[in-house]
Design a protein around this motif. Sequence first.
Motif, mmCIF file in Angstrom:
data_model
loop_
_atom_site.group_PDB
_atom_site.id
_atom_site.type_symbol
_atom_site.label_atom_id
_atom_site.label_comp_id
_atom_site.label_asym_id
_atom_site.label_seq_id
_atom_site.Cartn_x
_atom_site.Cartn_y
_atom_site.Cartn_z
ATOM 1 N N SER A 23 -8.586 1.005 -10.435
ATOM 2 C CA SER A 23 -8.172 -0.395 -10.350
ATOM 3 C C SER A 23 -7.489 -0.807 -11.646
ATOM 4 O O SER A 23 -7.916 -0.406 -12.734
ATOM 5 C CB SER A 23 -9.386 -1.305 -10.116
ATOM 6 O OG SER A 23 -9.031 -2.667 -10.264
ATOM 7 N N VAL A 73 -5.085 4.720 -0.407
ATOM 8 C CA VAL A 73 -4.389 3.621 -1.085
ATOM 9 C C VAL A 73 -4.686 2.290 -0.409
ATOM 10 O O VAL A 73 -4.062 1.279 -0.701
ATOM 11 C CB VAL A 73 -2.865 3.869 -1.139
ATOM 12 C CG1 VAL A 73 -2.561 5.121 -1.936
ATOM 13 C CG2 VAL A 73 -2.276 3.970 0.275
ATOM 14 N N HIS A 102 0.832 -1.200 0.000
ATOM 15 C CA HIS A 102 0.000 0.000 0.000
ATOM 16 C C HIS A 102 0.869 1.254 0.000
ATOM 17 O O HIS A 102 0.587 2.226 -0.707
ATOM 18 C CB HIS A 102 -0.897 0.023 1.238
ATOM 19 C CG HIS A 102 -1.904 -1.077 1.297
ATOM 20 N ND1 HIS A 102 -2.987 -1.148 0.457
ATOM 21 C CD2 HIS A 102 -1.991 -2.164 2.103
ATOM 22 C CE1 HIS A 102 -3.701 -2.220 0.737
ATOM 23 N NE2 HIS A 102 -3.116 -2.856 1.735
ATOM 24 N N GLN A 109 -5.414 -1.869 -4.924
ATOM 25 C CA GLN A 109 -4.236 -2.489 -5.506
ATOM 26 C C GLN A 109 -4.451 -3.933 -5.913
ATOM 27 O O GLN A 109 -3.713 -4.466 -6.751
ATOM 28 C CB GLN A 109 -3.061 -2.413 -4.540
ATOM 29 C CG GLN A 109 -3.230 -3.228 -3.261
ATOM 30 C CD GLN A 109 -1.920 -3.357 -2.511
ATOM 31 O OE1 GLN A 109 -0.934 -2.713 -2.825
ATOM 32 N NE2 GLN A 109 -1.903 -4.199 -1.517
ATOM 33 N N ILE A 114 2.405 2.659 -3.222
ATOM 34 C CA ILE A 114 1.444 3.404 -4.050
ATOM 35 C C ILE A 114 1.318 4.836 -3.539
ATOM 36 O O ILE A 114 1.317 5.797 -4.321
ATOM 37 C CB ILE A 114 0.065 2.715 -4.033
ATOM 38 C CG1 ILE A 114 0.172 1.295 -4.593
ATOM 39 C CG2 ILE A 114 -0.946 3.524 -4.837
ATOM 40 C CD1 ILE A 114 0.643 1.232 -6.016
ATOM 41 N N HIS A 148 -7.653 4.085 -4.547
ATOM 42 C CA HIS A 148 -6.895 3.178 -5.401
ATOM 43 C C HIS A 148 -6.921 1.796 -4.765
ATOM 44 O O HIS A 148 -6.501 1.626 -3.627
ATOM 45 C CB HIS A 148 -5.439 3.625 -5.560
ATOM 46 C CG HIS A 148 -4.636 2.684 -6.432
ATOM 47 N ND1 HIS A 148 -4.011 1.561 -5.932
ATOM 48 C CD2 HIS A 148 -4.397 2.680 -7.766
ATOM 49 C CE1 HIS A 148 -3.416 0.917 -6.920
ATOM 50 N NE2 HIS A 148 -3.636 1.583 -8.035
ATOM 51 N N SER A 151 2.065 -5.165 -5.945
ATOM 52 C CA SER A 151 3.183 -4.344 -6.407
ATOM 53 C C SER A 151 4.241 -5.188 -7.109
ATOM 54 O O SER A 151 4.718 -4.828 -8.197
ATOM 55 C CB SER A 151 3.807 -3.581 -5.228
ATOM 56 O OG SER A 151 2.920 -2.606 -4.747
ATOM 57 N N TYR A 169 -1.185 0.421 -13.195
ATOM 58 C CA TYR A 169 -0.667 0.363 -11.830
ATOM 59 C C TYR A 169 0.549 1.285 -11.707
ATOM 60 O O TYR A 169 1.444 1.266 -12.557
ATOM 61 C CB TYR A 169 -0.257 -1.069 -11.500
ATOM 62 C CG TYR A 169 -0.190 -1.373 -10.028
ATOM 63 C CD1 TYR A 169 -1.308 -1.841 -9.348
ATOM 64 C CD2 TYR A 169 0.991 -1.195 -9.306
ATOM 65 C CE1 TYR A 169 -1.259 -2.134 -7.994
ATOM 66 C CE2 TYR A 169 1.050 -1.474 -7.950
ATOM 67 C CZ TYR A 169 -0.076 -1.945 -7.295
ATOM 68 O OH TYR A 169 -0.015 -2.227 -5.959
#
Length: 338
Positions: free
Chosen positions: A143, A99, A13, A123, A16, A121, A252, A154
Amino acid sequence: MNLIFTGGGTGGHLVIALSLAETARSRGHTVMFIGSTSGQDRQWFANSTLFDEVHFLETTGVVNKSGFGKLAALWKVFKALLKSRSLIRSFHADAVVSVGGFSAAPASMAAVVSGTPLYIHEQNAVTGKLNRLLRPYARAFFSSYEEGDNHCDYPVNPRYFENARIRSEVKTVIFLGGSQGAKFINDLALEIAPWLHDKGIHIIHQCGLKEEDRVRAAYHEFGIEAEVYGFTTQIAELCERSDFAVSRSGASTLWELCAAKIPAFFIPFPYAAADHQYHNARYIIDHNAGWCERQSEGIILKLQEAIQSDIRAKSEALGKLIASNGAAHIIEKIEKDI
């Protein structure tokens, strides 16, 4: 604009939040971070020069509590909500950007009750409980797994795109268990290491600090000169030299591998909330751009087959799933909306 970024708890998180805040700051906006005293938030941003203000409120996760523990956690969230509402007002915030993660709850809910535009956002491929609750009140929901107006690329460090290349053969395999490492992936790497060594395939292994000594000793006993890292901030550089990855499928890491066009054999963490790591990986598999297998004893043969397969087709497919400047596009959409 004055933008507040909130959320965290884990690195997935927080990276981001970092990417979006860096982009917002580069475009001349004033930025604040609201996180929690729990989790990794303070490790990331306590001494950061990126934000004009940082605040860490006393909160903990709620969904993993029961009985009085849940009531105590909710009381902390309520008090943090009141503090967040005060911070939103004093900062004259134009928007709050969440996030995700439990750290996001107070400021996100404070945005709703104060009438401040909220942007979310998400993830993961499976929307988290907090984001599901707040989505109807958000001005926009971003998304990478949804199509249509909600779709966004992303936010990934530009280095992964800059060093991206099509892989056609496997000369180096990188094992990624996340910042804390993953014992199953470490054991799998050590089991397949002699086979990789016999085929002249170099090994890069990020194993986690707790397992570093054991993993190093095992490779030494095998007589294999693997690159072993307990923890490193140079994953992008290591990925540049890699042709194939064996990895968990946190969002990520998954999208970083995608941006670098590295075919990956994903082994989802089986205890992730709502099994989201499996669904993250399924998005890549459904686009014929990788492999995904549950933790099992028979996984070695499947991994060997994947390494010896046509990886070029997978590498090319990955390049079509993500574009650069994801963070910039999100901030641009907020700018146009405010």
